[in-house]
Design a protein around this motif. Structure first.
Motif, PDB file in Angstrom:
ATOM      1  N   MET A   1       3.018 -28.102  -8.115  1.00  0.00           N
ATOM      2  CA  MET A   1       2.428 -26.897  -7.524  1.00  0.00           C
ATOM      3  C   MET A   1       2.304 -25.819  -8.600  1.00  0.00           C
ATOM      4  O   MET A   1       3.271 -25.506  -9.291  1.00  0.00           O
ATOM      5  CB  MET A   1       3.304 -26.395  -6.378  1.00  0.00           C
ATOM      6  N   PRO A   2       1.122 -25.220  -8.785  1.00  0.00           N
ATOM      7  CA  PRO A   2       0.960 -24.182  -9.814  1.00  0.00           C
ATOM      8  C   PRO A   2       1.684 -22.902  -9.439  1.00  0.00           C
ATOM      9  O   PRO A   2       2.029 -22.681  -8.273  1.00  0.00           O
ATOM     10  CB  PRO A   2      -0.560 -23.974  -9.835  1.00  0.00           C
ATOM     11  N   ASP A   3       1.919 -22.055 -10.443  1.00  0.00           N
ATOM     12  CA  ASP A   3       2.471 -20.725 -10.159  1.00  0.00           C
ATOM     13  C   ASP A   3       1.519 -19.962  -9.242  1.00  0.00           C
ATOM     14  O   ASP A   3       0.305 -20.209  -9.234  1.00  0.00           O
ATOM     15  CB  ASP A   3       2.657 -19.928 -11.448  1.00  0.00           C
ATOM     16  N   LEU A   4       2.090 -19.071  -8.480  1.00  0.00           N
ATOM     17  CA  LEU A   4       1.299 -18.255  -7.556  1.00  0.00           C
ATOM     18  C   LEU A   4       1.511 -16.783  -7.886  1.00  0.00           C
ATOM     19  O   LEU A   4       2.650 -16.294  -7.862  1.00  0.00           O
ATOM     20  CB  LEU A   4       1.725 -18.533  -6.111  1.00  0.00           C
ATOM     21  N   GLN A   5       0.452 -16.071  -8.228  1.00  0.00           N
ATOM     22  CA  GLN A   5       0.526 -14.634  -8.509  1.00  0.00           C
ATOM     23  C   GLN A   5      -0.163 -13.877  -7.385  1.00  0.00           C
ATOM     24  O   GLN A   5      -1.303 -14.173  -7.033  1.00  0.00           O
ATOM     25  CB  GLN A   5      -0.129 -14.293  -9.836  1.00  0.00           C
ATOM     26  N   LEU A   6       0.561 -12.898  -6.822  1.00  0.00           N
ATOM     27  CA  LEU A   6       0.041 -12.148  -5.684  1.00  0.00           C
ATOM     28  C   LEU A   6       0.284 -10.652  -5.868  1.00  0.00           C
ATOM     29  O   LEU A   6       1.327 -10.248  -6.397  1.00  0.00           O
ATOM     30  CB  LEU A   6       0.736 -12.586  -4.386  1.00  0.00           C
ATOM     31  N   PRO A   7      -0.646  -9.834  -5.391  1.00  0.00           N
ATOM     32  CA  PRO A   7      -0.414  -8.381  -5.394  1.00  0.00           C
ATOM     33  C   PRO A   7       0.496  -7.972  -4.237  1.00  0.00           C
ATOM     34  O   PRO A   7       0.608  -8.675  -3.227  1.00  0.00           O
ATOM     35  CB  PRO A   7      -1.825  -7.804  -5.208  1.00  0.00           C
ATOM     36  N   ALA A   8       1.127  -6.836  -4.401  1.00  0.00           N
ATOM     37  CA  ALA A   8       1.917  -6.204  -3.337  1.00  0.00           C
ATOM     38  C   ALA A   8       1.395  -4.773  -3.214  1.00  0.00           C
ATOM     39  O   ALA A   8       1.828  -3.871  -3.941  1.00  0.00           O
ATOM     40  CB  ALA A   8       3.400  -6.210  -3.679  1.00  0.00           C
ATOM     41  N   PRO A   9       0.427  -4.552  -2.327  1.00  0.00           N
ATOM     42  CA  PRO A   9      -0.288  -3.269  -2.313  1.00  0.00           C
ATOM     43  C   PRO A   9       0.551  -2.107  -1.787  1.00  0.00           C
ATOM     44  O   PRO A   9       1.474  -2.287  -0.980  1.00  0.00           O
ATOM     45  CB  PRO A   9      -1.466  -3.547  -1.373  1.00  0.00           C
ATOM     46  N   ALA A  10       0.196  -0.917  -2.230  1.00  0.00           N
ATOM     47  CA  ALA A  10       0.796   0.307  -1.696  1.00  0.00           C
ATOM     48  C   ALA A  10       0.157   0.632  -0.348  1.00  0.00           C
ATOM     49  O   ALA A  10      -0.846   0.047   0.050  1.00  0.00           O
ATOM     50  CB  ALA A  10       0.571   1.462  -2.670  1.00  0.00           C
ATOM     51  N   LYS A  11       0.772   1.586   0.352  1.00  0.00           N
ATOM     52  CA  LYS A  11       0.209   2.117   1.601  1.00  0.00           C
ATOM     53  C   LYS A  11       0.357   3.629   1.603  1.00  0.00           C
ATOM     54  O   LYS A  11       1.175   4.211   0.894  1.00  0.00           O
ATOM     55  CB  LYS A  11       0.895   1.507   2.824  1.00  0.00           C
ATOM     56  N   LEU A  12      -0.469   4.247   2.423  1.00  0.00           N
ATOM     57  CA  LEU A  12      -0.308   5.667   2.732  1.00  0.00           C
ATOM     58  C   LEU A  12      -0.130   5.807   4.231  1.00  0.00           C
ATOM     59  O   LEU A  12      -0.697   5.033   5.011  1.00  0.00           O
ATOM     60  CB  LEU A  12      -1.537   6.473   2.298  1.00  0.00           C
ATOM     61  N   ASN A  13       0.656   6.787   4.646  1.00  0.00           N
ATOM     62  CA  ASN A  13       0.701   7.193   6.053  1.00  0.00           C
ATOM     63  C   ASN A  13      -0.258   8.368   6.204  1.00  0.00           C
ATOM     64  O   ASN A  13       0.041   9.483   5.767  1.00  0.00           O
ATOM     65  CB  ASN A  13       2.106   7.615   6.458  1.00  0.00           C
ATOM     66  N   LEU A  14      -1.424   8.105   6.806  1.00  0.00           N
ATOM     67  CA  LEU A  14      -2.424   9.161   6.931  1.00  0.00           C
ATOM     68  C   LEU A  14      -2.026  10.198   7.964  1.00  0.00           C
ATOM     69  O   LEU A  14      -2.521  11.326   7.947  1.00  0.00           O
ATOM     70  CB  LEU A  14      -3.780   8.556   7.273  1.00  0.00           C
ATOM     71  N   LEU A  15      -1.139   9.827   8.875  1.00  0.00           N
ATOM     72  CA  LEU A  15      -0.452  10.782   9.754  1.00  0.00           C
ATOM     73  C   LEU A  15       0.880  10.154  10.113  1.00  0.00           C
ATOM     74  O   LEU A  15       1.042   8.934  10.064  1.00  0.00           O
ATOM     75  CB  LEU A  15      -1.276  11.108  11.005  1.00  0.00           C
ATOM     76  N   LEU A  16       1.860  10.978  10.463  1.00  0.00           N
ATOM     77  CA  LEU A  16       3.184  10.479  10.829  1.00  0.00           C
ATOM     78  C   LEU A  16       3.850  11.470  11.765  1.00  0.00           C
ATOM     79  O   LEU A  16       4.173  12.590  11.374  1.00  0.00           O
ATOM     80  CB  LEU A  16       4.043  10.261   9.582  1.00  0.00           C
TER      81      LEU A  16
END
Length: 294
Positions: A1-16
């Protein structure tokens, strides 16, 4: 199985909004999670032994406190397979304590990545439930879509948010979520927004600007003047708000060029980045490509 590279995206709370404190000590809230096309990166490599290892240059976190390690071990216990060893290399660009979901997103990407690499066969509902056990913000990253959230943040309704470019400023301070939730100065009686306002699940900038607020903002700015200073500076160019329970502040703009011009003017010593809002997580898009290639 090849290596797996994945992003881990940021988030914003547009309201809270904090609606109240529950009998179990948790807080009832409403928020809009906007995923971004900017974040950390994780590379997963199968090991021949049974060991889980995590590396990240410049970041030294004990295993018991490392959400990546804890997520991997939880998945390993829940869905044991013949390939139960992995090395996870983290390229960290999101700040800790920033309110943009760095640790939660890393944990979610770990669950998604190892589920694919180990061929565990868990579906997104099962993975989201595992994520919920580790942190309230993890399920939105597991499910991979910008969302309206209620409860403690675990009841998610996918939404489609009008395209915008965001300037995110990172004041030089680390904020504890636990400290804020337990603080006597936190407002806990905001009025709820009805789901009728979201029946078409299409959120435009006008609606978001009308509803935009973060109940943690006054408290955070009292405790951390550098956050107030960053938000006030950014407010020269557009409506600026605190995101989540961290230090970062943001404002939305119509184009990448405009956003980058504003970021370039930021005060000396203040870090930041420009990112586009996305409705579908880049992690899920990359996973689909990986699945098609093996």
């Amino acid at each position: 199985m090849p290596d797996l590279q994945l992003p881990a995206p940021a988030k914003l709370n547009l309201l809270l909004r904090i609606l109240g404190k529950r009998a179990d000590g948790y807080h009832e809230l409403q928020t809009v999670f906007q995923l971004l096309d900017f974040g950390d990166s994780l590379t997963f490599t199968l090991r021949r032994d049974d060991t889980i290892s995590v590396s990240c240059p410049g970041l030294d976190i004990p295993a018991e406190s490392n959400l990546i390690y804890r997520a991997a071990m939880l998945l390993k216990r829940t869905a044991p397979t013949t390939a139960t060893g992995a090395h996870i290399a983290l390229e960290k660009v999101l700040p800790m304590g920033g309110g943009i979901g760095g640790g939660s997103s890393d944990a979610a990407t770990t669950l998604l990545g190892l589920n694919a690499l180990w061929q565990c066969g868990l579906d997104v509902d099962q993975l989201a439930e595992l994520g919920r056990q580790l942190g309230a913000d993890i399920p939105v990253f597991v499910r991979g879509h910008s969302a309206w959230a209620e409860g403690v943040g675990e009841r998610l309704t996918p939404v489609f948010i009008e395209k915008a470019w965001y300037v995110v400023l990172i004041p030089a301070c680390h904020i504890s979520t636990a400290e804020l939730f337990s603080h006597s100065g936190l407002t806990r009686d905001s009025a709820a927004i009805t789901l009728a306002a979201l029946r078409d699940r299409q959120l435009n900038r006008h609606w978001l600007n009308e509803q935009a607020s973060n109940d943690f903002q006054p408290l955070v700015e009292d405790l951390y003047p550098e956050v107030r200073k960053a938000r006030q500076w950014l407010s020269q160019f557009g409506e600026a708000h605190l995101t989540g329970t961290g230090a970062c502040v943001f404002a939305a703009f119509d184009s990448e060029v405009q956003a980058r011009e504003i970021l370039a003017k930021r005060p000396s010593g203040t870090d930041g980045f420009v990112a586009s809002g996305v409705n579908e997580s880049p992690t899920h898009r990359q996973l689909a490509k990986f699945a098609a290639s093996v």
